[in-house]
Design a protein around this motif. Structure first.
Motif, short mmCIF file in Angstrom:
data_model
loop_
_atom_site.label_atom_id
_atom_site.label_comp_id
_atom_site.label_asym_id
_atom_site.label_seq_id
_atom_site.Cartn_x
_atom_site.Cartn_y
_atom_site.Cartn_z
N LYS A 5 -65.05 53.38 18.35
CA LYS A 5 -66.06 54.43 18.16
C LYS A 5 -65.34 55.71 17.73
N TYR A 45 -72.63 65.14 12.57
CA TYR A 45 -73.00 63.81 12.05
C TYR A 45 -72.49 62.72 12.99
N ILE A 46 -71.27 62.86 13.46
CA ILE A 46 -70.69 61.87 14.37
C ILE A 46 -71.45 61.85 15.70
N ASN A 49 -75.04 60.04 14.90
CA ASN A 49 -75.08 58.69 14.33
C ASN A 49 -74.02 57.80 14.99
N ASP A 50 -74.15 56.52 14.75
CA ASP A 50 -73.14 55.57 15.22
C ASP A 50 -72.06 55.48 14.15
N VAL A 51 -70.83 55.86 14.52
CA VAL A 51 -69.72 55.90 13.57
C VAL A 51 -68.54 55.16 14.21
N TYR A 63 -63.93 53.45 7.82
CA TYR A 63 -64.97 53.62 8.82
C TYR A 63 -66.31 53.15 8.26
N TYR A 64 -67.25 52.98 9.18
CA TYR A 64 -68.65 52.78 8.77
C TYR A 64 -69.53 53.57 9.72
N SER A 65 -70.74 53.86 9.23
CA SER A 65 -71.71 54.58 10.06
C SER A 65 -73.10 54.06 9.74
N TYR A 66 -73.97 54.17 10.73
CA TYR A 66 -75.34 53.69 10.56
C TYR A 66 -76.28 54.44 11.47
#
Length: 150
Positions: A5, A45-46, A49-51, A63-66
């Motif tokens: 995370k 933003y972090i 959201n899920d990052v 990384y990815y985020s959604y």
């Protein structure tokens, strides 16, 4: 290699990864400056959201985020790796982790707006193009892609 995370202190390195990965596709410096706000990952933003970050030898390399779009549906907002890791399986590693996470929480549908140059990657991962929209660059279209998990 681990996926963890992301923390708010990671925002600068995640922004750097985003900008370098976008530049990899040959966009002009002028265009990248125009996109600067959209390519910036903020601490807020972090928090919102899920990052998740990919750490290789103690270095964040991707990384990815959604975020949730609606019940049982997620939007993959970002998936980036540093240019020197593109084409070496790191993106697939991130995507596999993301898809497993979505299956664990019983998500039924995933959508994303693809970088045009990454459409083939997402297709190989099982996403299908369901539409497109024109971007700020004339005659450049972003594919809208979807994957059903049920």
């Amino acid at each position: 290699m681990t996926i963890e995370k992301a923390n708010t202190i990671d925002h600068e390195i995640l922004t750097e990864i985003t900008k370098k990965a976008k530049a990899y596709w040959g966009y002009s410096d002028e265009q990248l400056v125009k996109w600067s706000n959209n390519l910036t990952i903020t601490q807020d933003y972090i928090k919102r959201n899920d990052v998740f970050k990919l750490v290789n030898n103690n270095i964040i390399v991707g990384y990815y985020s959604y975020f949730s779009e609606e019940e049982k549906s997620m939007k993959l907002d970002n998936l980036f790796v540093l240019p020197e890791y593109i084409g070496k399986g790191f993106g697939k590693y991130l995507m596999t982790d993301f898809l497993n996470r979505m299956k664990e929480i019983k998500i039924e549908k995933i959508t994303l707006d693809s970088e045009p140059n990454a459409e083939l990657f997402y297709s190989k991962m099982g996403f299908v193009k369901i539409g497109e929209f024109e971007t700020s660059i004339k005659n450049r279209f972003m594919p809208i892609m979807e994957m059903n998990l049920i």
